[in-house]
Write a protein that holds these residues in place. Structure first.
Motif, short mmCIF file in Angstrom:
data_model
loop_
_atom_site.label_atom_id
_atom_site.label_comp_id
_atom_site.label_asym_id
_atom_site.label_seq_id
_atom_site.Cartn_x
_atom_site.Cartn_y
_atom_site.Cartn_z
N CYS A 64 0.75 -1.06 -0.07
CA CYS A 64 0.01 0.02 -0.06
C CYS A 64 0.86 1.14 -0.14
N HIS A 65 2.23 1.24 0.75
CA HIS A 65 2.69 2.63 0.76
C HIS A 65 3.85 2.66 -0.16
N LYS A 66 3.56 1.98 -1.29
CA LYS A 66 4.43 2.40 -2.15
C LYS A 66 4.12 3.79 -3.00
N ASP A 67 2.88 4.10 -2.99
CA ASP A 67 2.30 5.06 -3.38
C ASP A 67 2.20 6.35 -2.58
N PHE A 68 2.44 6.45 -1.23
CA PHE A 68 2.43 7.33 -0.31
C PHE A 68 3.17 6.97 0.93
N ILE A 81 -0.47 17.54 -4.14
CA ILE A 81 0.45 18.07 -5.13
C ILE A 81 0.38 17.33 -6.38
N GLY A 82 -0.67 16.28 -6.51
CA GLY A 82 -0.74 15.77 -8.09
C GLY A 82 0.18 14.63 -8.12
N ARG A 85 -3.63 10.76 -8.32
CA ARG A 85 -4.87 11.08 -8.56
C ARG A 85 -5.84 10.69 -7.49
N PRO A 86 -6.93 11.22 -7.39
CA PRO A 86 -8.18 10.78 -6.57
C PRO A 86 -8.38 9.41 -7.09
N GLN A 87 -8.62 8.72 -6.16
CA GLN A 87 -9.28 7.20 -6.20
C GLN A 87 -8.16 6.20 -6.70
N GLN A 88 -7.00 6.83 -7.27
CA GLN A 88 -5.76 5.83 -7.62
C GLN A 88 -5.42 4.78 -6.92
#
Length: 118
Positions: A64-68, A81-82, A85-88
């Motif tokens: 999960c945390h690969k993206d944030f 900050i882009g 994307r929402p829902q990504q």
């Protein structure tokens, strides 16, 4: 007191002080965040998230945390900050995992928007 006694006492105190830090550093290394949290679900409403349950099932934080990041608020910040994307994350990670588990007959989480948003 002679020099040998003082040196021995200092060495013993240093050893005890050093050993007392081991459990603290072990706890710090295993900080897994809060058991439950509420994610910002945008206009569809908040998402109650059972973090500890997901940790038990997934076992690898990077899934999960690969993206944030892991700090509170980093998911919202990445969207702001882009970087995301929402829902990504929800569609490519959460729902994809839930659907994959469902396909193989395992218990899974919700696979629709309304299943998560309250």
């Amino acid at each position: 007191m002679n020099k040998k006694v003082i040196t021995t006492c200092l060495a013993a105190c240093s050893l005890i002080a050093g050993l007392s830090l081991i459990p603290v550093s072990g706890i710090m290394a295993q900080d897994n965040g809060r058991p439950e949290l509420t994610l910002n679900g945008g206009s569809k409403g908040p998402i109650p998230f059972k973090h500890q349950l997901h940790q038990t099932i997934v076992k690898d934080c990077a899934v999960c945390h690969k993206d944030f990041g892991k700090k509170p608020g980093t998911l919202d910040e990445a969207k702001k900050i882009g970087a995301l994307r929402p829902q990504q994350v929800m569609t490519k990670t959460c729902i994809a995992c839930h659907k994959a588990k469902k396909r193989i007959g395992e218990k899974s989480g919700p696979t629709s928007c309304s299943g998560c948003h309250s």
